[in-house]
Design a protein around this motif. Structure first.
Motif, PDB file in Angstrom:
ATOM      1  N   TYR A   7      34.968  21.465  65.656  1.00  0.00           N
ATOM      2  CA  TYR A   7      36.413  21.993  66.068  1.00  0.00           C
ATOM      3  C   TYR A   7      36.311  23.090  66.961  1.00  0.00           C
ATOM      4  O   TYR A   7      37.449  23.504  67.246  1.00  0.00           O
ATOM      5  CB  TYR A   7      37.350  22.106  65.003  1.00  0.00           C
ATOM      6  N   LEU A  12      33.768  21.865  71.821  1.00  0.00           N
ATOM      7  CA  LEU A  12      34.470  20.508  71.704  1.00  0.00           C
ATOM      8  C   LEU A  12      34.958  20.113  73.258  1.00  0.00           C
ATOM      9  O   LEU A  12      34.627  19.129  73.898  1.00  0.00           O
ATOM     10  CB  LEU A  12      35.555  20.401  70.926  1.00  0.00           C
ATOM     11  N   PRO A 111      31.563  13.168  71.022  1.00  0.00           N
ATOM     12  CA  PRO A 111      32.486  14.032  70.422  1.00  0.00           C
ATOM     13  C   PRO A 111      33.829  13.308  69.831  1.00  0.00           C
ATOM     14  O   PRO A 111      33.876  12.196  70.395  1.00  0.00           O
ATOM     15  CB  PRO A 111      33.083  15.090  71.557  1.00  0.00           C
TER      16      PRO A 111
END
Length: 129
Positions: A7, A12, A111
């Motif tokens: 996160y 990300l 992701p």
């Protein structure tokens, strides 16, 4: 509470950009393959057409058709050069479609989606804390 690495907004975002680039590259790979298959079908069709034209039933070739067959042969030569392994390899190299070392490889895998319940994954984690 430690922020899970998945996160980290910057990481990300970078991983999502890489995933988008991988999808774009896959589209380019498929487009090249479609183009090559179309060219091969066209070359095969030209070969059959030229062969049929070179054997006229009455033995008297029409000059216009012979000129057209010459033009078709030139088209076939161009297609065959395009379909040569050397030219395909050069195109793949030029477009960087199958690099030896993949700069878009993500060792963490794909992701997560950019949005979870209307928030970015990074904001979702912050809001959950």
């Amino acid at each position: 509470m430690d922020t899970p690495e998945i996160y980290d907004p910057q990481d990300l975002g970078r991983r999502q950009q890489m995933a988008a680039a991988r999808r774009q590259r896959e589209s380019a790979r498929l487009a090249l393959l479609d183009d090559l298959l179309d060219a091969q079908r066209r070359a095969d069709g030209l070969k059959r057409w030229i062969a049929a034209l070179s054997c006229p039933e009455n033995g008297d070739p029409h000059p216009e058709l012979q000129r057209m067959a010459g033009w078709a042969n030139a088209q076939l030569d161009t297609l065959e050069r395009t379909l040569s392994p050397e030219q395909i390899a050069a195109t793949v190299r030029e477009r960087d479609l199958f690099p030896n070392v993949d700069p878009l490889d993500d060792p963490k895998g794909e992701p997560p989606c950019a949005r979870i319940w209307g928030h970015s994954a990074a904001l979702w984690h912050i809001n959950a804390a």
